[in-house]
Design an enzyme around this catalytic site. Structure first.
Site, short mmCIF file in Angstrom:
data_model
loop_
_atom_site.label_atom_id
_atom_site.label_comp_id
_atom_site.label_asym_id
_atom_site.label_seq_id
_atom_site.Cartn_x
_atom_site.Cartn_y
_atom_site.Cartn_z
N GLY B 12 0.63 -1.05 -0.29
CA GLY B 12 0.08 -0.21 0.49
C GLY B 12 1.23 1.41 -0.08
N PHE B 13 0.86 2.13 -0.89
CA PHE B 13 1.64 2.90 -1.09
C PHE B 13 0.59 4.16 -1.19
CE2 PHE B 13 5.20 5.98 -2.72
CZ PHE B 13 6.13 4.89 -1.48
N GLY B 14 -0.10 4.43 0.00
CA GLY B 14 -1.01 6.13 0.16
C GLY B 14 -0.19 7.06 0.94
N LEU B 16 -0.15 6.80 4.42
CA LEU B 16 0.32 6.18 5.52
C LEU B 16 1.40 5.17 4.71
CD1 LEU B 16 -2.05 3.95 7.12
CD2 LEU B 16 -0.63 6.10 8.43
N TYR B 57 6.07 7.60 -8.03
CA TYR B 57 4.31 7.25 -7.48
C TYR B 57 3.85 8.32 -7.59
CZ TYR B 57 0.58 5.52 -4.61
OH TYR B 57 -0.96 5.02 -4.81
N LYS B 122 -8.57 -0.75 11.51
CA LYS B 122 -9.18 -0.59 12.08
C LYS B 122 -10.36 -0.87 12.74
CE LYS B 122 -7.77 4.26 10.73
NZ LYS B 122 -8.77 5.66 10.78
N ALA B 188 -8.22 7.28 1.27
CA ALA B 188 -8.94 6.39 1.55
C ALA B 188 -8.84 6.56 3.31
CB ALA B 188 -7.36 4.94 1.39
N THR B 189 -8.20 6.88 3.81
CA THR B 189 -8.68 7.05 5.64
C THR B 189 -9.43 7.81 5.59
OG1 THR B 189 -5.68 7.23 5.94
CG2 THR B 189 -7.07 7.85 7.61
N GLU B 192 -12.92 5.56 5.09
CA GLU B 192 -12.58 5.00 6.34
C GLU B 192 -14.01 5.49 6.85
OE1 GLU B 192 -10.04 1.74 7.37
OE2 GLU B 192 -8.54 2.16 5.24
N HIS B 196 -17.59 5.63 9.04
CA HIS B 196 -18.28 5.51 10.53
C HIS B 196 -19.65 6.50 10.48
CE1 HIS B 196 -15.09 2.42 12.01
NE2 HIS B 196 -14.18 3.12 11.45
#
Lengths: 329, 329
Positions: B12-14, B16, B57, B122, B188-189, B192, B196
C-alpha cells in the site's frame, strides 16, 4: 478457560506484601499460597487468607505464628522456597542492603527452584546487579521480571509505549506526587526522601532526630522536592534501546502536611517525530490510585506475563520496559 | 550489536505507505526493500529510497514505474511476496472492502511465505476475520500482529498498561483528534472515516467519487465527528481479558482542512482499585504528533517485536494489547 489458578508466593510482609495479599484475595486467576518474612513463613497449597495473615503479623510480628501453616525460621526464604509448590513469587522485600535482592535471587538459583520471579526494585544499581545474573537465571530455568512496580514499572512501560511515535527520544521525565497528612506516620519514608536531597545522604538523614526533621520541614513548609533520583527507569529504557540513561529523570514532590497529592504522578516522553516536530506525550495516573495499587497491581500483571514466557521456555532476566503486563482477573 | 538490518516491505503506498517509507529511511535497524500498490511493485534487496519512490508514484501512479526495480502487475502483492526476501511486511493497505486484509493474509499463507506481518486495522469485524486465521497463520509459520496503528495500537497498548492499577476496569474511552491540511493526501483514510458515520457504510463510502467526498465535507465545514466507532480496541482489550468489549468506546473529531488537531488524542482508563477507589488514568498524545507518526511509528515498533517472537518460533496471531512494541532505532 478452566486453567488452574497461578500459585503465588509473596516474600516480605511489610506494607507492600500486605497489600499484595489483599489484592490476590480478589483474583480468580491467582491464589496466594506462600508468604515469608524475616522470622518465619507460612505455606498452604489451598491458599492463605489475608484476613488471618495480617492480624497475626501485626500482633505477633511474623507469618511464622500463623496457626497450622506457619513455621518460625531464621532462614525463612530458603526453607520456604525449597519445599513450597509455587509458580511465581513477588519479591516485596525492602532492598536493604542494596545487594539484598540479588542475594535472594542467588538463593532461588542455588536451591534449584524454577518458575517466575517479579520485583519492584527502584535503584539502578540494584537492577545492574541482577543483570549480572542474566545467564545464571537462564540456565536455572527462572523467568525474572525486574522493575515491575510503579516507577520503575507502570510508568516505564507507559514511556516505552509513548516512545513509538518518535524517531528520536529527547527526554523521559517521571514526576511523582505524594501527599500525607502527617509526616510522623511515615518517619522512615520521609527520612529516606530527605536522604535523596542534595545536602543529605542516607546516614545523615537516618541520624536526624524527630525535632531536626520537624525543623527542616518547617523551613520548606512541609514540602520535599526531589530531583534526579537514582531510579532504574533509566537503565531499563536504555536496555530497551529507547534512549540513553542520562535522558531519563525521576523526581517528585512530597507534601508532608496534606493528604492530597501536590501534583499528579506522570511521565512525559518528549521526542522528535520523523517529520521533525518536537512533541510530548503524557501519561498521568489518577490521584485516587495509591502507591500500593500502582505497585502491586503492576507486579502481578508482570507475574502473569512471566508465567506465559516461562511456559514457552523463555527464561532469564526481562524488564518491565520490554514485556507487556497481562491483566489479572 | 552488528545485527543485519531487518528487511521490511510496505504494501500500500497511500499516505501511510509513503510516511512509512520516509520513517524507515532514517532507521539504522530496518531497511525498506519492497513496496507494492494496486498496479505494480518495486523490489531492491539493497534498499529503496523514498526520495525516488514518492515522486515516481505521484507522477506515474504506481511503484511499478520505478526505474530499474519497478514491475507493473495486476497481481502485484502475490508477485512481490512470492519472490522478495523480506523479514516483515507492514500492511498499509486500506481495508476496503472489509475483507481485504484477511484476503491478503490468505495470499501470504498460500504462497508459503514465512515472516512477520503487521497491520494497522481499525475495525473489530476485520480483526475478527483474522482471528479465524489464527491456526492457519501458526501452521504457516507467520507471526501476525494486528491492530498496531494509533487506535487501535498505541492507545490500546497504553490502556493495557494503565489497567494494571485496577482490580476492575469500568471504562476505556478513546478520543482522537486528527487535523490534516488537505483530505486528498489521505483519500482512503477519510473514506474509511466517512464509512463510520451513521448514514454511511463501507460500500457507500468506497463508492463516493472525490467530488462527492468534497461536497460532503463542504457541508460539515471539513469536520467529521465520529462517535461509538467500530474500532478493534474493544475486541483487543477483551481478548487481553482487561474488560468486555462494550466497556470500550472510541470516538473522535477529524478536521480535514486544518493540520492543527481539533482536540488532543487521549485514552482514559477508569476502574476500581483494590481499596475500592474509583479513578482514571489518562494517556495524552502531544498535538504535534501526526497520525502518520503515531500509526507508522507504532507499526514498526510491533514489527520489530514480531521479529523477536518469530525468531523464537512464536507464530500465529497477536494483538497490540498483548505484546510490548520495541523501539526501532
Amino acid at each position: 478457560m478452566n486453567n488452574p489458578k497461578i500459585k503465588v508466593g509473596v516474600l516480605g510482609f511489610g506494607g507492600l506484601g500486605q497489600a499484595a495479599a489483599k489484592i490476590l484475595h480478589a483474583k480468580s486467576q491467582m491464589c496466594l499460597v506462600a508468604v515469608a518474612d524475616q522470622k518465619g513463613y507460612a505455606y498452604n497449597p489451598e491458599g492463605l487468607d489475608p484476613d488471618t495473615l495480617i492480624p497475626v503479623y501485626h500482633q505477633q510480628g511474623s507469618n511464622g505464628y500463623l496457626p497450622k501453616y506457619g513455621v518460625l525460621s531464621n532462614n525463612s526464604i530458603v526453607h520456604l522456597i525449597s519445599q513450597a509448590q509455587v509458580d511465581g513469587y513477588f519479591l516485596a522485600l525492602p532492598n536493604l542492603p542494596n545487594t539484598f535482592m540479588a542475594d535472594v535471587t542467588r538463593q532461588f538459583i542455588s536451591v534449584g527452584w524454577q518458575g517466575v520471579l517479579v520485583d519492584a526494585l527502584k535503584r539502578t544499581s540494584a537492577v545492574e546487579q541482577l543483570l549480572e545474573l542474566q545467564e545464571d537465571l537462564s540456565k536455572a530455568g527462572i523467568t525474572y521480571l525486574t522493575g515491575c512496580g510503579a516507577t520503575p514499572g507502570l510508568l516505564t512501560a507507559a514511556a516505552a509505549i509513548a516512545a513509538q511515535s518518535f524517531a528520536e527520544i529527547h527526554h523521559v521525565k517521571i514526576t511523582f506526587g505524594v501527599g500525607i497528612a502527617n509526616w510522623e506516620a511515615y518517619r522512615a519514608t520521609i527520612r529516606e526522601d530527605i536522604a535523596h536531597l542534595p545536602q543529605f545522604d542516607v546516614d545523615k538523614a537516618k541520624a536526624m532526630t524527630d525535632e531536626e526533621v520537624e525543623e527542616f520541614l518547617d523551613k520548606t513548609n512541609g514540602i520535599l522536592t526531589l530531583e534526579n533520583m537514582e531510579h532504574a527507569d533509566d537503565i531499563m529504557l536504555e536496555l530497551a534501546e529507547i534512549c540513553d540513561r542520562h535522558q531519563v529523570t525521576v523526581g517528585g514532590i512530597v507534601d508532608t502536611r496534606n493528604p492530597k497529592k501536590p501534583i499528579s504522578t506522570n511521565v512525559q516522553v518528549t521526542g522528535r517525530t520523523f517529520e521533525g516536530r518536537i512533541s510530548t506525550h503524557t501519561f498521568t495516573l489518577g490521584d485516587e490510585t495509591s502507591m500500593a495499587a500502582n505497585v502491586c497491581g503492576t507486579a502481578f500483571g508482570y507475574l502473569k506475563a512471566g508465567i506465559k514466557l516461562h511456559q514457552r521456555n523463555l527464561n532469564g532476566l526481562f524488564t518491565a520496559a520490554e514485556v507487556m503486563p497481562s491483566f489479572v482477573r
